[in-house]
Design a protein around this motif. Structure first.
Motif, PDB file in Angstrom:
ATOM      1  N   LEU A  31       0.924  -1.214   0.345  1.00 43.05           N
ATOM      2  CA  LEU A  31       0.390   0.028  -0.081  1.00 43.05           C
ATOM      3  C   LEU A  31       0.912   1.511   0.251  1.00 43.05           C
ATOM      4  O   LEU A  31       1.437   1.304   0.891  1.00 43.05           O
ATOM      5  N   VAL A  32       0.639   2.083  -0.975  1.00 42.20           N
ATOM      6  CA  VAL A  32       1.343   3.220  -1.302  1.00 42.20           C
ATOM      7  C   VAL A  32       0.867   4.540  -0.913  1.00 42.20           C
ATOM      8  O   VAL A  32      -0.324   4.993  -1.675  1.00 42.20           O
ATOM      9  N   ASP A  33       0.746   5.909   0.291  1.00 38.17           N
ATOM     10  CA  ASP A  33       0.555   6.302   0.270  1.00 38.17           C
ATOM     11  C   ASP A  33       0.524   7.570  -1.184  1.00 38.17           C
ATOM     12  O   ASP A  33       1.923   7.046  -1.696  1.00 38.17           O
ATOM     13  N   ALA A  85      -1.165   1.666 -10.890  1.00 37.17           N
ATOM     14  CA  ALA A  85      -2.184   0.591  -9.539  1.00 37.17           C
ATOM     15  C   ALA A  85      -3.411  -0.877  -9.819  1.00 37.17           C
ATOM     16  O   ALA A  85      -3.901   0.016 -10.369  1.00 37.17           O
ATOM     17  N   HIS A  86      -3.021  -1.742  -9.237  1.00 39.54           N
ATOM     18  CA  HIS A  86      -4.299  -2.466  -8.958  1.00 39.54           C
ATOM     19  C   HIS A  86      -5.387  -1.696  -8.773  1.00 39.54           C
ATOM     20  O   HIS A  86      -6.486  -2.440  -9.065  1.00 39.54           O
ATOM     21  N   LEU A  90       0.277  -4.045  -5.818  1.00 34.94           N
ATOM     22  CA  LEU A  90       0.056  -2.210  -5.024  1.00 34.94           C
ATOM     23  C   LEU A  90      -1.158  -1.979  -5.407  1.00 34.94           C
ATOM     24  O   LEU A  90      -1.814  -2.245  -6.584  1.00 34.94           O
ATOM     25  N   THR A  91      -1.172  -0.906  -3.906  1.00 37.26           N
ATOM     26  CA  THR A  91      -2.844   0.049  -3.708  1.00 37.26           C
ATOM     27  C   THR A  91      -2.233   0.665  -3.722  1.00 37.26           C
ATOM     28  O   THR A  91      -1.715   0.799  -2.883  1.00 37.26           O
ATOM     29  N   VAL A  92      -2.938   1.781  -4.217  1.00 38.21           N
ATOM     30  CA  VAL A  92      -2.020   3.511  -3.983  1.00 38.21           C
ATOM     31  C   VAL A  92      -3.770   4.240  -2.613  1.00 38.21           C
ATOM     32  O   VAL A  92      -4.871   3.595  -3.433  1.00 38.21           O
TER      33      VAL A  92
END
Length: 338
Positions: free
Chosen positions: A67-69, A118-119, A89-91
């Motif tokens: 998880l990316v900010d 992002a997915h 990967l999720t944003v």
């Protein structure tokens, strides 16, 4: 026995720094802590720039959940694109960069690339989801809303001084403190004081202008800088009205804090603020309009019936507020499906 769910959470450097208070950092901390309480193995990786973000993403094992900010993702869109080919990967987007009037073309393009690769995408308000779709930055089917929760707080009794005003947020153009000060200079009534709390480091030139505007009002405006939790709670307990004069706002963590305490809110009709005040207890005015804001403030100061109604509505709205547990549940569901 199965292993606990694992997550690499990439956040801006200083997420726990009390001098770097922001809505995004508060949200990230609640998600981190909430997932850990549920048994998740959460590895928090702080990134200060694009190079650090790229290094963290390259170090994630193939197929792992990340998880990316959104702030970090916007710094390093190429690294996000590369990582998305081998990671789940999720944003997490707290805002829409493209909605800021001063956003550069490069920043908007970086946001577009990061979100497109992002997915999955988690946003913090219905407005953010709609804005991303309107700008063709993210498909609605790929976007999940996890609104900020609230921390249970005792309702604040009406202060003796109904003219005690509070504005909380980083001192920056998108937060609109200049609009607030211009409105205060127009007030017909004089029985008011205003506290503006927030960091002045994000936009020093704007913060210097705010200091000059405040000084011109003869000491009736107090600029406190960043307040720690205890001092901020004290500021809420002694205020009569929270003011959110933002030009751009996805949801507003200060609004949530005021709502949890039953404090009425005067906000700009922009972004996610109308949704945040939909349950009542608030007034809305046009953004970037000092005259409209001054008129609303004069109404608050001069009309006891208006104050009493807004306070009743604000207290009743406390029962409708989401909790951080609700928010964590939503985020966990999205991450598990990634």
């Amino acid at each position: 026995m199965t292993d606990p769910p694992s997550l690499r959470f990439v956040v801006p450097a200083g997420v726990d720094d009390p001098l770097r208070v922001s809505g995004g950092n508060v949200y990230d901390r609640h998600i981190r802590d909430g997932l850990r309480r549920r048994g998740w193995d959460v590895e928090v990786c702080e990134a200060a720039d694009a190079g650090a973000a790229a290094s963290v993403l390259r170090g994630a094992p193939d197929g792992s959940r990340v998880l990316v900010d959104g702030l970090v993702a916007g710094w390093a869109p190429a690294a996000v694109e590369e990582a998305a080919r081998r990671l789940r990967l999720t944003v997490l987007a707290h805002m829409v960069t493209a909605s800021f009037p001063d956003a550069t073309g490069a920043a908007i393009e970086a946001e577009r690339r990061a979100l497109a690769s992002a997915h999955g995408l988690i946003v913090t308000s219905d407005w953010t989801a709609a804005e991303l779709a309107r700008r063709e930055l993210a498909e609605p089917g790929r976007t999940a809303v996890a609104a900020p929760g609230t921390v249970a707080a005792e309702p604040c009794p009406p202060p003796a001084d109904e003219g005690q005003l509070l504005c909380v947020g980083v001192i920056a153009p998108h937060k609109g403190q200049d609009t607030l000060l211009a409105a205060l200079a127009r007030l017909r009534r004089e029985e008011w004081s205003c506290t503006i709390a927030g960091s002045s480091e994000a936009s020093p030139q704007f913060a210097a202008r705010i200091a000059r505007q405040a000084s011109a009002l003869g000491g009736r405006v107090r600029l406190t800088g960043v307040l720690d939790d205890r001092a901020l709670d004290d500021a809420y307990r002694h205020c009569a009205l929270l003011i959110a004069p933002s030009r751009v706002e996805s949801s507003g963590m200060a609004i949530a804090d005021a709502r949890a305490r039953g404090i009425p809110v005067l906000g700009a009709e922009t972004g996610g603020i109308p949704d945040a005040l939909a349950a009542g207890g608030g007034m809305l005015v046009r953004p970037d309009d000092p005259a409209a804001l001054a008129a609303a403030l004069d109404a608050w100061l001069s009309d006891p019936a208006l104050r009493a109604r807004l306070r009743r509505e604000a207290l009743a709205a406390r029962a409708t507020l989401p909790t951080w547990d609700d928010t964590v549940t939503r985020v966990a569901d999205v991450l598990e499906a990634a």
